[in-house]
Design a protein around this motif. Structure first.
Motif, PDB file in Angstrom:
ATOM      1  N   THR A   1      61.758   9.609  25.647  1.00  0.00           N
ATOM      2  CA  THR A   1      60.435   9.543  25.132  1.00  0.00           C
ATOM      3  C   THR A   1      60.017  11.059  24.507  1.00  0.00           C
ATOM      4  O   THR A   1      58.927  11.022  24.106  1.00  0.00           O
TER       5      THR A   1
ATOM      6  N   LEU B   1      67.167   9.029  45.859  1.00  0.00           N
ATOM      7  CA  LEU B   1      66.888  10.500  45.322  1.00  0.00           C
ATOM      8  C   LEU B   1      67.676  10.517  43.915  1.00  0.00           C
ATOM      9  O   LEU B   1      67.126  10.926  42.790  1.00  0.00           O
TER      10      LEU B   1
ATOM     11  N   ALA C   1      58.861  13.529  26.030  1.00  0.00           N
ATOM     12  CA  ALA C   1      57.565  13.892  26.491  1.00  0.00           C
ATOM     13  C   ALA C   1      57.547  15.651  26.759  1.00  0.00           C
ATOM     14  O   ALA C   1      58.541  16.202  26.926  1.00  0.00           O
TER      15      ALA C   1
ATOM     16  N   VAL D   1      66.585   8.436  36.505  1.00  0.00           N
ATOM     17  CA  VAL D   1      65.671   7.743  35.663  1.00  0.00           C
ATOM     18  C   VAL D   1      64.652   8.614  34.976  1.00  0.00           C
ATOM     19  O   VAL D   1      64.251   8.593  33.821  1.00  0.00           O
ATOM     20  N   PHE D   2      63.947   9.411  35.842  1.00  0.00           N
ATOM     21  CA  PHE D   2      62.845  10.110  35.368  1.00  0.00           C
ATOM     22  C   PHE D   2      63.308  11.242  34.263  1.00  0.00           C
ATOM     23  O   PHE D   2      62.763  11.182  33.159  1.00  0.00           O
ATOM     24  N   LEU D   3      64.460  11.762  34.508  1.00  0.00           N
ATOM     25  CA  LEU D   3      64.961  12.898  33.454  1.00  0.00           C
ATOM     26  C   LEU D   3      65.433  12.110  32.171  1.00  0.00           C
ATOM     27  O   LEU D   3      65.177  12.595  31.077  1.00  0.00           O
TER      28      LEU D   3
ATOM     29  N   VAL E   1      64.254   9.030  30.889  1.00  0.00           N
ATOM     30  CA  VAL E   1      63.287   8.776  30.233  1.00  0.00           C
ATOM     31  C   VAL E   1      62.352   9.523  29.512  1.00  0.00           C
ATOM     32  O   VAL E   1      61.884   9.513  28.466  1.00  0.00           O
ATOM     33  N   LYS E   2      62.269  10.792  30.394  1.00  0.00           N
ATOM     34  CA  LYS E   2      61.535  11.979  29.705  1.00  0.00           C
ATOM     35  C   LYS E   2      62.329  12.503  28.341  1.00  0.00           C
ATOM     36  O   LYS E   2      61.726  12.829  27.331  1.00  0.00           O
TER      37      LYS E   2
ATOM     38  N   ALA F   1      68.764   8.077  42.084  1.00  0.00           N
ATOM     39  CA  ALA F   1      68.108   7.079  40.980  1.00  0.00           C
ATOM     40  C   ALA F   1      66.842   7.595  40.413  1.00  0.00           C
ATOM     41  O   ALA F   1      66.657   7.490  39.174  1.00  0.00           O
ATOM     42  N   THR F   2      66.082   8.171  41.249  1.00  0.00           N
ATOM     43  CA  THR F   2      64.584   8.430  40.749  1.00  0.00           C
ATOM     44  C   THR F   2      64.911   9.604  39.885  1.00  0.00           C
ATOM     45  O   THR F   2      63.997   9.516  38.846  1.00  0.00           O
ATOM     46  N   VAL F   3      65.383  10.760  40.254  1.00  0.00           N
ATOM     47  CA  VAL F   3      65.503  11.789  39.521  1.00  0.00           C
ATOM     48  C   VAL F   3      66.107  11.533  38.149  1.00  0.00           C
ATOM     49  O   VAL F   3      65.830  12.044  37.136  1.00  0.00           O
TER      50      VAL F   3
ATOM     51  N   GLU G   1      55.256  20.611  31.041  1.00  0.00           N
ATOM     52  CA  GLU G   1      55.909  20.693  32.263  1.00  0.00           C
ATOM     53  C   GLU G   1      55.905  19.684  33.019  1.00  0.00           C
ATOM     54  O   GLU G   1      54.921  18.827  32.992  1.00  0.00           O
ATOM     55  N   ALA G   2      56.945  19.341  33.985  1.00  0.00           N
ATOM     56  CA  ALA G   2      57.079  18.102  34.769  1.00  0.00           C
ATOM     57  C   ALA G   2      56.093  18.168  35.863  1.00  0.00           C
ATOM     58  O   ALA G   2      56.198  19.073  36.362  1.00  0.00           O
TER      59      ALA G   2
END
Lengths: 127, 227
Positions: free
Chosen positions: A121, A107, A123, A113-115, A117-118, A109-111, A126-127
């Motif tokens: 980049t 949980l 981006a 990395v997502f935040l 990289v977002k 790691a995923t959240v 809305e997510a």
């Protein structure tokens, strides 16, 4: 409904044949799933397919019906755990520890990395 | 017909265990509903326990049970393919976040597999258990297929996936519902939580809930974390 179910079975069949015939590492239904997404994207190219039209199509109805019953479909295989009660009892602690540590770590790691990289980049939307 | 002969007949027809499977599921679902659908009261797990108990009580082996239940089990294949429809529908959302999602999927999948296998190995779990454990963060139907392809025990994986889902929901739900905006009912559902760590729950309420990158051979069905 028949047509929708036929489409799902046909994609699974192609997936199974591809998985076995080409010795692919992914399971047949998963290849069928990927092929279905590709097919829907291709279809979209020459005939617009909005969300509502898809949901009301034969395929959409069959998919909705099956997915609504998905939890039930896990039961027969899950009952097979009666054959592994010895293993479960012996390694219950190992499994419990593995699940707790891994779920928390995944949980975070995923959240994370997502935040990250977002942000990198930049981006938009809305997510 | 005496009761014993009747029982022998019931054992040979798929009808009995097929009916029992649906009955157990309905009972389990009613229990979960009565408990307010708290994640800890999982209807799939209860149904499995009920049927497992019934098998033990009647001295029925799993093969006999499965002769009946296989008709339900078979539908898991087309249902897995059917996940392609909600994935396609959510594609725009995925595309808008393609790099964050791709990175999160790659790292998340690696962490999910490596951490579980390493911890279980440290506790002395044998190879058979490690194989069943490795795909525990994928959605159940796919996870079982992966375990089967690896030569492991799919039933063990099914139970581990469900346990992971319960854990994920228990850990995430409190913070999730607090941070969710009231205008997004999807986010208020515990099942709209980040599905990377745990993806066992089917999109039973909304066909649109699982979003997933088909580029990954692992169906990790994460709905994108929302802030």
């Amino acid at each position: 409904m028949t047509r929708g179910f036929f489409i799902l079975l046909a994609f699974q069949l192609v997936g199974e044949v591809a998985a076995r015939g080409l010795g692919l590492p992914a399971p047949g239904p998963v290849i069928g799933l990927a092929l279905l997404v590709v097919a829907l994207s291709l279809h979209q190219r020459w005939r617009p397919l909005d969300e509502e039209a898809l949901a009301e199509s034969d395929l959409g109805k069959a998919a909705r019906g099956l997915l609504a019953a998905l939890p039930l479909l896990f039961v027969p295989a899950g009952v097979g755990v009666v054959q592994y009660m010895g293993l479960l009892r012996e390694y219950g602690l190992a499994l419990a520890m593995a699940l707790v540590v891994s779920t928390v770590a995944t949980l975070l790691a995923t959240v994370g990395v997502f935040l990250l990289v977002k942000r990198l980049t930049g981006a938009k939307g809305e997510a | 017909m005496n009761p014993f002969r009747l029982w022998v007949y019931l054992q040979t027809t798929p009808l009995f265990w097929l009916t029992a499977t649906l009955a157990a599921f309905l009972v389990a679902d009613a229990l979960a509903k009565a408990a307010g659908r708290r994640p800890i009261v999982n209807h799939v797990l209860i149904a499995i326990a009920l049927l497992g108990g019934l098998l033990k009580l009647t001295g029925t082996d799993y093969q006999t049970y499965f002769n009946g239940a296989q008709f339900v089990h078979f539908l898991l294949g087309p249902a897995t393919v059917a996940l392609g429809v909600p994935i396609y529908t959510n594609f725009a959302l995925v595309r808008r976040n393609v790099w964050p999602l791709a990175a999160a999927l790659l790292i998340g999948a690696t962490v999910a597999i490596a951490s579980a296998v390493l911890v279980a190995k440290a506790f002395g779990a044998p190879r058979a258990v490690l194989i069943a454990l490795a795909p525990k963060s994928i959605t159940a139907g796919v996870a079982m297929a992966v375990t089967e392809a690896l030569g492991g025990a799919p039933p063990l994986t099914a139970v581990l996936v469900i346990a992971t889902g319960i854990l994920g929901a228990v850990i995430v739900t409190p913070s999730w519902t607090r941070s969710a905006s009231p205008t997004t009912p999807r986010a208020a559902s515990p099942w709209a939580s980040p599905r990377m760590a745990s993806a066992p729950r089917a999109p039973s309420r909304s066909i649109r809930s699982p979003a997933c990158s088909p580029a990954s051979p692992w169906d990790l069905t994460p709905s994108s974390p929302r802030r």
